[in-house]
Design an enzyme around this catalytic site. Structure first.
Site, PDB file in Angstrom:
ATOM      1  N   ASN A 104     -11.623   1.471  -7.769  1.00 53.48           N
ATOM      2  CA  ASN A 104     -10.283   2.048  -8.326  1.00 53.48           C
ATOM      3  C   ASN A 104     -10.053   1.854  -9.657  1.00 53.48           C
ATOM      4  O   ASN A 104      -8.487   1.850  -9.816  1.00 53.48           O
ATOM      5  CB  ASN A 104      -9.361   1.251  -7.154  1.00 53.48           C
ATOM      6  CG  ASN A 104      -9.739   1.535  -5.978  1.00 53.48           C
ATOM      7  OD1 ASN A 104     -10.356   0.436  -5.058  1.00 53.48           O
ATOM      8  ND2 ASN A 104      -9.874   2.942  -5.230  1.00 53.48           N
ATOM      9  N   VAL A 111      -6.197   2.936 -13.453  1.00 51.01           N
ATOM     10  CA  VAL A 111      -5.961   1.973 -12.363  1.00 51.01           C
ATOM     11  C   VAL A 111      -5.384   3.116 -11.186  1.00 51.01           C
ATOM     12  O   VAL A 111      -4.597   4.008 -11.448  1.00 51.01           O
ATOM     13  CB  VAL A 111      -4.965   0.851 -12.121  1.00 51.01           C
ATOM     14  CG1 VAL A 111      -4.672   0.099 -11.010  1.00 51.01           C
ATOM     15  CG2 VAL A 111      -5.316  -0.134 -13.465  1.00 51.01           C
ATOM     16  N   CYS A 112      -6.125   3.253 -10.318  1.00 48.24           N
ATOM     17  CA  CYS A 112      -5.840   4.200  -9.073  1.00 48.24           C
ATOM     18  C   CYS A 112      -5.203   3.214  -8.071  1.00 48.24           C
ATOM     19  O   CYS A 112      -5.848   2.673  -7.394  1.00 48.24           O
ATOM     20  CB  CYS A 112      -7.238   4.692  -8.633  1.00 48.24           C
ATOM     21  SG  CYS A 112      -6.617   5.948  -7.069  1.00 48.24           S
ATOM     22  N   LEU A 113      -3.875   3.253  -7.990  1.00 53.67           N
ATOM     23  CA  LEU A 113      -2.990   2.638  -7.185  1.00 53.67           C
ATOM     24  C   LEU A 113      -1.909   3.681  -6.876  1.00 53.67           C
ATOM     25  O   LEU A 113      -1.287   4.051  -7.679  1.00 53.67           O
ATOM     26  CB  LEU A 113      -2.458   1.196  -7.616  1.00 53.67           C
ATOM     27  CG  LEU A 113      -1.788   0.270  -6.951  1.00 53.67           C
ATOM     28  CD1 LEU A 113      -2.405  -0.128  -5.683  1.00 53.67           C
ATOM     29  CD2 LEU A 113      -0.989  -0.717  -7.475  1.00 53.67           C
TER      30      LEU A 113
END
Length: 184
Positions: A104, A111-113
């Site tokens: 992620n 950042v993949c959030l």
């Protein structure tokens, strides 16, 4: 005409009195007021540490996460937060400064959030983001990857994924990518 003239006089008077009354400081923006509130109400986990390079600038700071369990136990990962003037209506910009082998987080630090993107809501706080980032280290999500290679390895062979994470945190190559040591 009279009202306009009296408004201008009042504005000039306020401008003249303004700096003397407020000690020369500008009025805080909505983003500054909200970030101040968020920081004052922070409940940092023991695995996290915040650093303000410029103590007068609460809109730019660093967060270090040192997971004490999971694949990333013993590592130290630093994130750079840039809070824009649109905060809390816009999510802060968060980048990982530590190159990390993670499904992620890509190699550029993006950042993949979900709460940093489509699921951001003004009721969320800096604390929400910190807990979300910490959770990414406890439970990496291969279903929504930025680093597709790491996600594929995690889905197909957890043992090799764990070996790759350990190699990267000790400082070394995973495939053709070199990772700096990030163990504490």
């Amino acid at each position: 005409m009279i009202k306009l003239f009296s408004l201008k006089q009042q504005q000039k008077k306020e401008e003249g009195d303004g700096p003397a009354k407020s000690g020369g400081q500008k009025r805080a923006s909505a983003a500054q007021l909200r970030i101040t509130k968020d920081i004052n109400e922070l409940n940092l986990p023991k695995t996290c540490h915040m650093d303000f390079p410029d103590p007068d600038d609460l809109l730019n700071f660093k967060l270090s996460i040192s997971p004490d369990e999971g694949f990333y136990r013993g590592g130290k990962f630093t994130f750079n937060f840039k809070v824009g003037q649109g905060y809390p209506h816009e999510a802060p910009k968060v980048k990982c400064e530590t190159m990390v082998y993670h499904p992620n987080i890509d190699l550029d630090g993006n950042v993949c959030l979900n709460i940093l993107r489509e699921d951001w809501k003004p009721v969320l706080t800096i604390n929400s983001i910190i807990y979300g980032l910490q959770y990414l280290f406890l439970e990496p999500n291969p279903e929504d990857p930025l680093n597709k290679d790491a996600a594929e390895v995690l889905q197909n062979n957890r043992r090799i994924f764990e070996q790759n994470v350990n190699k990267s945190m000790r400082g070394g190559y995973v495939g053709s990518t070199y990772f700096e040591r990030c163990l504490k």
